[in-house]
Scaffold this motif. Structure first.
Motif, mmCIF file in Angstrom:
data_model
loop_
_atom_site.group_PDB
_atom_site.id
_atom_site.type_symbol
_atom_site.label_atom_id
_atom_site.label_comp_id
_atom_site.label_asym_id
_atom_site.label_seq_id
_atom_site.Cartn_x
_atom_site.Cartn_y
_atom_site.Cartn_z
ATOM 1 N N PHE A 587 0.961 -0.567 -0.028
ATOM 2 C CA PHE A 587 0.517 0.043 -0.082
ATOM 3 C C PHE A 587 1.506 0.719 0.086
ATOM 4 O O PHE A 587 1.756 1.369 0.757
ATOM 5 C CB PHE A 587 -0.929 -0.198 1.046
ATOM 6 C CG PHE A 587 -1.574 -0.963 1.257
ATOM 7 C CD1 PHE A 587 -2.813 -0.926 0.742
ATOM 8 C CD2 PHE A 587 -1.231 -2.857 1.999
ATOM 9 C CE1 PHE A 587 -3.716 -2.271 1.216
ATOM 10 C CE2 PHE A 587 -2.378 -2.940 1.800
ATOM 11 C CZ PHE A 587 -3.482 -3.079 1.529
ATOM 12 N N ILE A 598 -3.998 6.090 -2.282
ATOM 13 C CA ILE A 598 -3.418 5.401 -1.949
ATOM 14 C C ILE A 598 -3.440 3.816 -3.194
ATOM 15 O O ILE A 598 -4.805 3.829 -3.522
ATOM 16 C CB ILE A 598 -4.549 4.269 -1.491
ATOM 17 C CG1 ILE A 598 -4.495 5.324 0.212
ATOM 18 C CG2 ILE A 598 -3.432 3.172 -0.444
ATOM 19 C CD1 ILE A 598 -5.415 4.749 1.615
ATOM 20 N N ALA A 600 -2.717 0.317 -4.419
ATOM 21 C CA ALA A 600 -2.512 -1.373 -3.445
ATOM 22 C C ALA A 600 -2.251 -2.523 -4.429
ATOM 23 O O ALA A 600 -2.964 -2.496 -5.445
ATOM 24 C CB ALA A 600 -3.753 -1.431 -2.900
ATOM 25 N N VAL A 608 -6.742 -6.806 -1.439
ATOM 26 C CA VAL A 608 -6.896 -5.733 -1.502
ATOM 27 C C VAL A 608 -7.783 -4.804 -2.063
ATOM 28 O O VAL A 608 -8.342 -3.969 -1.131
ATOM 29 C CB VAL A 608 -4.787 -5.294 -2.320
ATOM 30 C CG1 VAL A 608 -4.136 -5.366 -1.554
ATOM 31 C CG2 VAL A 608 -5.206 -5.267 -3.597
ATOM 32 N N LEU A 612 -9.231 -1.849 1.292
ATOM 33 C CA LEU A 612 -9.687 -0.065 0.571
ATOM 34 C C LEU A 612 -11.241 -0.247 0.244
ATOM 35 O O LEU A 612 -11.653 0.911 0.269
ATOM 36 C CB LEU A 612 -9.005 0.116 -1.173
ATOM 37 C CG LEU A 612 -7.379 -0.592 -1.211
ATOM 38 C CD1 LEU A 612 -7.242 0.688 -1.881
ATOM 39 C CD2 LEU A 612 -6.931 0.726 0.426
#
Length: 652
Positions: A587, A598, A600, A608, A612
């Motif tokens: 991340f 962000i 990921a 992920v 998120l």
């Protein structure tokens, strides 16, 4: 006279016994009827003794007994847990108990009418209702079942005893309501194909047995309506228990081992919280579509506006055929011919996959002889390197248009094609979407609860590597002799190149077929590689980002240097972190113009996307992103760590 007295004695005893029996069997309605009759008999007996001038001592004794019984019975009714009243046929209240006065009426005057309390109800309907069928009313924030029973006093006036049963709990109780659960085996045919012929039927039987046992344990009604689809009617209370267990049927099915090389997975959709089974079924259909659209192997529960996800930890396997692409291409071609002008739009802060798919599709539409423009905003930092290439070709000078200009020109004959996004919160311009009457969506992301509604055509294939791959296939069927300029083919190939991380992630047979087609049209892989090469400054920034990484639970969290101005740097750093031994997910934070982004990435064992999504983002199991506002980097990190902690806790 003595015989008459004995006759009444027997009648009193009989009524008392029947009253006690009704109380024992918890029949309130019959109990109230016998109590009323007992009052009438005692009162009549007293009048007989008095009118015939019986002996004073005997009369006094009967009088005392009558008063005792009357007072005792009235006291019991007064203290009854139900509101009770006796009314005349015109609705006037003759008598009521304390519960009635406390809950339903605050008037101190005992002479009032029942219609003043229960407004808007027909008196005839109330008193003539079948005594076994209650009249349900809403009164002072509560729900009551109202029962009425006709009685006759000695003066032969017609009256009614009426009582109110509070059933408000039924409104909020989930224990007595039914939810609808739809179960679909995602990949039954693929799993069977991966096995030896003799074991295939055994696996199918084991899957069906597991699902039937699951339904039996829930006490659910279950019906199989296709070879791999089931519908269940389940108590809401048991659904709540399944939510706590994270729908353990997902694990039970995945653990089936009959020599199959692929795990069996389920998609489950649950509709809950509505008053009718039809409404819950509609919710369940939407929920199951979400589960399927997010890759399967998960349960989705839809409760009014709330949607919850469980599972979704299995790697996506390529499961597409060219039939779907051919059907979509023909439908899209018809829509293009029927439209006066076409606009193509992607998501906010477009990446190369978003731009490449829009650029390639615009070329195909122009070859069909239709006007087509791409809607772009001001924030294009992720594609600046390629936009410089495009601007060097004069033929594309009028290809781009702002969202504001597009909105002013949209009419009922305008077709808006949305690429690489289907979430209404991330589309480039929502006003354009809302004004357009003809919408088409082409995307490869897992289906989001905030999906744009009202599209004439949806081509959402989560098993595709990229939207550029989907557009490449569509273009081949839209045009009889597909021909793209080299820069257009390179834009599509660059989109595939970026989203697959150099053909490593989510790469299937169809991905290479699409790349091969683009290569034949002149796409130069060396040229694309040069476009994505880092300059020394960005390379140093990326190295500093990787150096800042904190690793815990095989997950790395890193932050780009403050002077970073490109989101793509965060994505590249997240990719590079996965090259380090022991890191399963990465991340990377970057702050640009007050907004925190962000990026990921995952090797597949860690989802992920689910992590998120808790921060308002989304994407794929191995590649996702999110944007946070009004936070510092430190605060954003704490939110991410909390989301990771919850993810790991749910996975235990």
């Amino acid at each position: 006279m003595k015989e008459s007295i004995k006759k009444y004695d027997k009648l009193i005893i009989l009524i008392i016994l029947l009253t006690l029996a009704s109380v024992f069997y918890k029949s309130e309605k019959i109990g109230y009827l016998f109590i009323t009759l007992l009052l009438i008999v005692v009162d009549s007996l007293y009048n007989i003794y008095k009118s015939n001038q019986l002996q004073k001592s005997f009369s006094t004794k009967i009088d005392n007994v009558s008063k005792y019984l009357t007072n005792s019975i009235e006291k019991n009714i007064q203290n009854n847990i139900y509101p009770v009243a006796i009314i005349k046929d015109n609705g006037d209240i003759i008598w009521n108990n304390k519960k009635f006065h406390k809950e339903l009426n605050s008037d101190k005057n005992p002479h009032y009418n029942i219609l003043n309390i229960i407004r808007g109800v027909s008196l005839d309907k109330l008193i003539k209702q079948d005594t076994n069928i209650p009249h349900r009313i809403n009164l002072k924030g509560k729900i009551y079942d109202v029962y009425a029973q006709k009685i006759e006093f000695v003066d032969e006036k017609e009256s009614f005893i009426i009582y109110f049963n509070d059933v408000t709990y039924l409104k909020s109780s989930t224990a007595t309501k039914e939810s609808i659960m739809l179960i679909e085996v995602d990949n039954l045919s693929d799993v069977v194909k991966s096995m030896e012929d003799d074991n295939g039927p055994l696996l199918v039987a084991e899957v069906e047995r597991t699902i039937n046992n699951y339904a039996s344990n829930l006490g659910a009604m279950i019906r199989k309506y296709e070879s791999n689809k089931y519908v269940l009617s389940v108590s809401n209370k048991l659904i709540e228990e399944q939510i706590k267990k994270k729908f353990d049927i997902l694990d039970a099915i995945r653990d089936i081992d009959m020599g199959n090389k692929i795990d069996v997975t389920l998609s489950i959709g649950v509709g809950i919280g509505e008053n009718s089974s039809a409404e819950n079924h509609s919710y369940a259909v939407t929920a199951k579509e979400l589960a399927l659209g997010r890759g399967g192997d998960q349960a989705v529960v839809k409760w009014k506006e709330k949607i919850s996800f469980f599972g979704g930890n299995t790697k996506e396997l390529e499961k597409r055929t060219r039939v779907r692409a051919r059907v979509v291409a023909r439908a899209l071609k018809d829509l293009v011919y029927e439209s006066s002008k076409i606009y193509i739009m992607g998501h906010k802060n477009p990446d190369m996959d978003c731009f490449g798919s829009a650029f390639g599709l615009s070329s195909a539409i122009k070859q069909l002889g239709k006007e087509c423009k791409i809607i772009l905003g001001n924030d294009n930092r992720n594609i600046e390197f390629f936009m410089e290439e495009v601007k060097s070709h004069s033929k594309y000078d009028d290809l781009f248009i702002s969202a504001q200009e597009a909105v002013e020109k949209i009419d009922k004959e305008t077709l808006v094609i949305i690429v690489d996004v289907h979430n209404s919160n991330y589309v480039q311009d929502i006003e354009t979407v809302n004004k357009a009457q003809k919408l088409v969506i082409i995307d490869h992301h897992r289906r989001s609860p905030d999906m744009i509604e009202g599209a004439l055509l949806n081509f959402i294939e989560i098993y595709a590597s990229s939207t550029s791959e989907l557009v490449t296939e569509v273009v081949q069927y839209m045009l009889d002799k597909p021909k793209l300029e080299t820069i257009e083919a390179e834009a599509l190939l660059a989109g595939i190149f970026i989203d697959t991380k150099n053909f490593i992630f989510k790469t299937g047979v169809r991905t290479f077929e699409a790349a091969s087609f683009l290569r034949r049209l002149g796409a130069d892989t060396i040229h694309i590689k040069k476009l994505f090469s880092d300059d020394l400054e960005n390379y140093i920034k990326k190295a500093e980002t990787i150096k800042s990484a904190e690793v815990e639970n095989n997950m790395a969290i890193a932050t780009c240097p403050p002077e970073t101005t490109e989101i793509v740097l965060a994505a590249q750093a997240a990719d590079d972190l996965l090259n380090i031994t022991g890191i399963q997910a990465s991340f990377v934070f970057v702050k640009i113009e007050g907004e925190i982004y962000i990026s990921a990435r995952s090797l597949g064992d860690i989802n992920v996307q689910v992590i998120l999504e808790a921060l308002g983002g989304g994407g794929h199991m191995t590649m996702a992103g999110a944007k946070l506002s009004d936070l510092t980097i430190a605060q954003a990190k704490e939110k991410l760590k909390k989301a990771i902690k919850n993810y790991l806790k749910e996975g235990e």
